[in-house]
Design a protein around this motif. Structure first.
Motif, short mmCIF file in Angstrom:
data_model
loop_
_atom_site.label_atom_id
_atom_site.label_comp_id
_atom_site.label_asym_id
_atom_site.label_seq_id
_atom_site.Cartn_x
_atom_site.Cartn_y
_atom_site.Cartn_z
N ILE A 89 3.16 12.40 -13.70
CA ILE A 89 2.02 13.16 -14.21
C ILE A 89 1.73 14.25 -13.20
CG2 ILE A 89 -0.39 13.11 -14.90
CD1 ILE A 89 -0.07 10.22 -15.74
N GLY A 90 1.96 15.49 -13.60
CA GLY A 90 1.83 16.60 -12.65
C GLY A 90 2.84 16.45 -11.54
N ASP A 91 2.38 16.49 -10.30
CA ASP A 91 3.30 16.34 -9.16
C ASP A 91 3.27 14.93 -8.60
OD1 ASP A 91 0.77 16.38 -8.07
OD2 ASP A 91 1.20 17.93 -6.57
N ARG A 92 2.70 14.00 -9.35
CA ARG A 92 2.60 12.62 -8.88
C ARG A 92 3.56 11.72 -9.64
NH1 ARG A 92 -3.98 11.68 -8.15
NH2 ARG A 92 -3.87 11.44 -5.89
N ARG A 93 4.05 10.68 -8.94
CA ARG A 93 4.76 9.58 -9.58
C ARG A 93 3.85 8.36 -9.45
NH1 ARG A 93 10.14 9.84 -9.73
NH2 ARG A 93 9.93 8.46 -11.53
N LEU A 94 3.66 7.67 -10.56
CA LEU A 94 2.63 6.62 -10.60
C LEU A 94 3.19 5.29 -11.07
CD1 LEU A 94 0.67 9.34 -12.13
CD2 LEU A 94 -0.57 7.99 -10.44
N VAL A 95 2.61 4.22 -10.52
CA VAL A 95 2.99 2.86 -10.91
C VAL A 95 1.75 2.10 -11.36
CG1 VAL A 95 5.03 2.76 -9.44
CG2 VAL A 95 2.82 2.04 -8.51
N ASP A 96 2.01 0.89 -11.81
CA ASP A 96 1.02 -0.01 -12.40
C ASP A 96 -0.28 -0.09 -11.59
OD1 ASP A 96 -0.25 -2.50 -13.31
OD2 ASP A 96 1.65 -2.89 -14.30
N GLY A 97 -1.41 0.06 -12.28
CA GLY A 97 -2.71 -0.08 -11.62
C GLY A 97 -2.94 -1.46 -11.06
N GLY A 98 -2.19 -2.45 -11.57
CA GLY A 98 -2.31 -3.81 -11.05
C GLY A 98 -1.78 -3.98 -9.66
N VAL A 99 -1.07 -2.99 -9.13
CA VAL A 99 -0.61 -3.05 -7.74
C VAL A 99 -1.80 -3.00 -6.79
CG1 VAL A 99 0.71 -1.80 -5.98
CG2 VAL A 99 1.65 -2.08 -8.27
N ARG A 100 -2.87 -2.36 -7.22
CA ARG A 100 -4.09 -2.31 -6.41
C ARG A 100 -4.98 -3.54 -6.65
NH1 ARG A 100 -10.00 -0.98 -7.12
NH2 ARG A 100 -10.64 -0.18 -5.10
N SER A 101 -5.14 -3.91 -7.93
CA SER A 101 -5.94 -5.06 -8.31
C SER A 101 -5.59 -5.39 -9.76
CB SER A 101 -7.44 -4.75 -8.19
OG SER A 101 -8.22 -5.67 -8.92
N VAL A 102 -5.49 -6.68 -10.07
CA VAL A 102 -5.14 -7.03 -11.45
C VAL A 102 -6.24 -6.68 -12.44
CG1 VAL A 102 -3.48 -8.82 -10.85
CG2 VAL A 102 -5.89 -9.43 -11.09
N ALA A 103 -7.44 -6.40 -11.96
CA ALA A 103 -8.53 -6.03 -12.86
C ALA A 103 -9.25 -4.74 -12.44
CB ALA A 103 -9.55 -7.16 -12.96
N ASN A 104 -9.29 -4.42 -11.15
CA ASN A 104 -10.03 -3.25 -10.65
C ASN A 104 -11.48 -3.27 -11.15
OD1 ASN A 104 -7.96 -1.59 -9.16
ND2 ASN A 104 -6.90 -1.84 -11.12
N ALA A 105 -12.06 -4.46 -11.16
CA ALA A 105 -13.42 -4.62 -11.68
C ALA A 105 -14.46 -3.95 -10.80
CB ALA A 105 -13.75 -6.10 -11.84
N ASP A 106 -14.11 -3.62 -9.56
CA ASP A 106 -15.07 -2.95 -8.69
C ASP A 106 -15.45 -1.57 -9.23
OD1 ASP A 106 -12.30 -2.48 -8.01
OD2 ASP A 106 -13.00 -1.28 -6.32
N LEU A 107 -14.62 -1.02 -10.12
CA LEU A 107 -14.94 0.28 -10.72
C LEU A 107 -16.14 0.19 -11.66
CD1 LEU A 107 -11.36 1.67 -11.49
CD2 LEU A 107 -12.81 2.10 -9.49
N ALA A 108 -16.57 -1.02 -11.98
CA ALA A 108 -17.76 -1.21 -12.83
C ALA A 108 -19.04 -1.22 -12.01
CB ALA A 108 -17.63 -2.51 -13.62
N ALA A 109 -18.97 -0.95 -10.72
CA ALA A 109 -20.17 -0.89 -9.89
C ALA A 109 -21.17 0.10 -10.46
CB ALA A 109 -19.80 -0.51 -8.46
N GLY A 110 -22.44 -0.30 -10.51
CA GLY A 110 -23.49 0.55 -11.04
C GLY A 110 -23.86 0.24 -12.48
N TYR A 111 -23.02 -0.54 -13.17
CA TYR A 111 -23.35 -0.96 -14.53
C TYR A 111 -24.13 -2.27 -14.48
CZ TYR A 111 -20.48 2.76 -16.39
OH TYR A 111 -19.99 4.00 -16.70
N GLU A 112 -25.11 -2.39 -15.34
CA GLU A 112 -26.01 -3.54 -15.28
C GLU A 112 -25.40 -4.81 -15.87
OE1 GLU A 112 -28.31 0.07 -14.69
OE2 GLU A 112 -26.96 -0.51 -16.33
#
Length: 286
Positions: A177-200
């Protein structure tokens, strides 16, 4: 009204099936997770998230999981791949550096051509437009190890963003994508639930609940969100669902059983999910 986040974790083709069955089962019980203010999808969760954010009919999505799968290249999350991930995550002190090591390995791995893999997602995501509901799709920069989050505000198309989020290292090719090569988001976290910070109110649906090495588990991410004041529930496969899913999350032959197990599990989890998704009250976690 409190803002609500739906987090959909990774888990291969059986994870897609189980999540779809669970969400359809909850909807039948009057719990509409598709009404989230934001949907955060990682790997398998990005596919399910794109489907429900686009307003696709849940019963139709569920029936599609029960149908014989369309022919596509066979894949297996073998012990060679799992072993390498475990080794890198366990021997690296810096999580970003660990992800970059995995990314470099993924870039050198022999897989099917990127263009061929893209056709799979073109068929899964007809239209390919970003939905009106806020959808965030996670991936990892293969060269730097940095988390990348795609949404409708960026330049990446939905097909490429979801393809990147599902690019399991060593199994499928990294996505350009553009000038990046990207792999599975699960390599960082299987859920990345911390991105929901700020939601009630946060519902986390995680076909895979374990973390590896520096990778924070969905349970720990749920606890952190709850400690910050959110109402949180984490739904993981029960014993019957885990049996239906099996050991190879890329096994298409287990897709129907995983979907049915997810739907059956919905009733057991409905009260806890409803308490977070629909009820007023103070912070709570489950």
């Amino acid at each position: 009204m409190d803002r609500r986040a739906l987090v959909l974790g990774g888990g291969g083709v059986t994870g897609i099936a189980w999540e779809t069955g669970l969400i359809a089962g909850l909807a039948e019980l009057g719990i509409d997770l598709a009404a989230a203010d934001v949907i955060i999808g990682t790997s398998a969760g990005s596919v399910v998230g794109a489907d429900i954010a686009a307003g696709r009919e849940l019963e139709a999505l569920y029936r599609a999981q029960l149908a014989p799968p369309a022919p596509e290249p066979a894949a297996r999350m073998g012990w060679d791949v799992i072993g390498r991930l475990l080794w890198v995550m366990s021997t690296s002190r810096d999580p970003v550096r660990a992800r970059a090591r995995i990314g470099h390995w993924a870039l050198a791995a022999r897989t099917m051509p990127e263009a061929g893999r893209r056709k799979v997602f073109e068929s899964r995501l007809p239209g390919g437009d970003w939905p009106g509901t806020m959808l965030k799709v996670t991936a990892v920069d293969a060269r730097t190890g940095e988390l990348v989050v795609f949404d409708s505000a960026g330049d990446a198309g939905l097909v490429d963003a979801v393809g990147a989020s599902c690019a399991v290292p060593g199994v499928w090719p990294p996505v350009t994508i553009g000038d990046r090569r990207l792999v599975d988001g699960g390599v960082r976290s299987v859920a990345n639930a911390d991105l929901a910070a700020g939601y009630e109110r946060v519902v986390i649906v995680a076909p895979v609940a374990q973390g590896i090495g520096h990778m924070t588990s969905p349970r720990r991410q749920a606890a952190a969100l709850a400690a910050a004041g959110a109402r949180v529930v984490l739904v993981r496969p029960d014993r019957a669902a885990a049996h239906a899913i099996g050991h190879n999350v890329l096994d298409l032959s287990r897709r129907a059983a995983a979907a049915a197990a997810g739907r059956a599990q919905a009733r057991a989890n409905a009260a806890a999910v409803r308490a977070v998704w629909q009820a007023d009250g103070g912070p709570a976690a489950s």
